[in-house]
Scaffold this active site. Sequence first.
Site, mmCIF file in Angstrom:
data_model
loop_
_atom_site.group_PDB
_atom_site.id
_atom_site.type_symbol
_atom_site.label_atom_id
_atom_site.label_comp_id
_atom_site.label_asym_id
_atom_site.label_seq_id
_atom_site.Cartn_x
_atom_site.Cartn_y
_atom_site.Cartn_z
ATOM 1 N N GLY A 153 35.407 37.699 46.883
ATOM 2 C CA GLY A 153 36.576 37.816 47.728
ATOM 3 C C GLY A 153 37.815 37.367 46.981
ATOM 4 O O GLY A 153 37.744 36.599 46.007
ATOM 5 N N CYS A 154 38.980 37.815 47.447
ATOM 6 C CA CYS A 154 40.227 37.508 46.743
ATOM 7 C C CYS A 154 40.623 36.040 46.897
ATOM 8 O O CYS A 154 40.831 35.334 45.901
ATOM 9 C CB CYS A 154 41.340 38.439 47.203
ATOM 10 S SG CYS A 154 41.562 38.521 49.001
ATOM 11 N N TYR A 155 40.716 35.555 48.150
ATOM 12 C CA TYR A 155 41.018 34.135 48.334
ATOM 13 C C TYR A 155 39.981 33.248 47.647
ATOM 14 O O TYR A 155 40.344 32.274 46.961
ATOM 15 C CB TYR A 155 41.065 33.791 49.825
ATOM 16 C CG TYR A 155 42.305 34.187 50.570
ATOM 17 C CD1 TYR A 155 43.579 33.795 50.147
ATOM 18 C CD2 TYR A 155 42.213 34.920 51.749
ATOM 19 C CE1 TYR A 155 44.711 34.140 50.864
ATOM 20 C CE2 TYR A 155 43.349 35.266 52.474
ATOM 21 C CZ TYR A 155 44.602 34.875 52.023
ATOM 22 O OH TYR A 155 45.727 35.211 52.748
ATOM 23 N N PRO A 156 38.672 33.519 47.807
ATOM 24 C CA PRO A 156 37.689 32.667 47.137
ATOM 25 C C PRO A 156 37.860 32.604 45.622
ATOM 26 O O PRO A 156 37.650 31.541 45.019
ATOM 27 C CB PRO A 156 36.352 33.301 47.533
ATOM 28 C CG PRO A 156 36.615 33.881 48.882
ATOM 29 C CD PRO A 156 38.015 34.443 48.769
ATOM 30 N N THR A 157 38.228 33.711 44.987
ATOM 31 C CA THR A 157 38.432 33.685 43.540
ATOM 32 C C THR A 157 39.459 32.627 43.164
ATOM 33 O O THR A 157 39.260 31.864 42.207
ATOM 34 C CB THR A 157 38.888 35.068 43.043
ATOM 35 O OG1 THR A 157 37.835 36.012 43.270
ATOM 36 C CG2 THR A 157 39.233 35.044 41.557
#
EC number: 1.2.1.38
Length: 346
Positions: A153-157
């Site tokens: 996911g983008c936020y998790p990255t």
Amino acid sequence: MSSSNLRVALIGSTGYTALEVARLLLTHPRADLVVATSRHDEGKPLSEIHPMLAGRCDVLLQPLDASEIAKAADVAMCCLPHGASAESVRELAEAGMRVIDFSADFRLSSVETYEHWYGVKHPWPERIGNVIYGMPEFFADEIKTADIVANPGCYPTSAIMPLAPLVQSGLIETNDIIVDSKSGVSGAGRSPKLGTLYCETNESIAAYAVGTHRHAPEMMDLVERISGTPIELMFTPHLTPMDRGILSTIYVKPSAKAGSVDAAVDSMMSLLRDTYSDAPYVHVVDHLPATKHVAGTNHVQMTVRHSGNRVVIVCAIDNLTKGASGAAVQNMNVMFGFPETDGLLV
């Protein structure tokens, strides 16, 4: 297009991440986009859906037929939403294809956690917990031989990359982590929604999904998977009036092992630099990162500061590139033994 190049299928081709995959593959020296699917635009050229591709990509959209796609392509990039994606990934994998899945359907370790946060019954539960997470900085060896890769996911990255090494090293308290993230509007997808209309987002910034965002369990799950240590965190996302980019500001407390706050900052900067010394896209910098510094690229910038009795970590990525499509191309390169930077030298 070379007859010897890797053949790529794009599954679900109308969204922003699909456009970004197509754009990156145009300059990839060893891979070509040969198949693109859509449930509603069959027969149209991909460039009609994404005018940026006009004159550069003449692939016609077709229905999703796994057996036929497997004959035409070697790897599938699956850009479908959660729930729907798992069904298609299963069909493609059982047809003999290697698959990179953009949805959250295979990222988490637990079926129960997935079904709680996503509110759907998982259609392929036996694969939960044994699909490789697509972050080559930590899982490159496993990605090389994987049949399915769960694209992050983008936020998790933007949270996992700075947090995992610090948790693993024991330099921060693991039960008091605050992740405050701002994202461009493209992170909400291309389908029209009231909250992402121009008049709603322009000249405004708004928090959303406070305490309920589905990326929080992904952050906690992956940091534990990488570091071996469970964490607790509070995650609040915000929508900002820009096309693309994520800036995450992460507040942590240094552990007793880290010493004073000033000493902790120095130790954390040194540790992060050592961790990512061989990672072509991760840069531990002295300046404060901004989304403009990484826009349109697969690069990550992060740094560490102190504020009172806390340490502040700032991390910037492009949500469509390192947060989605660039990571997928990077994963594809690792899967097929290409240089990790192929098609991503931006």
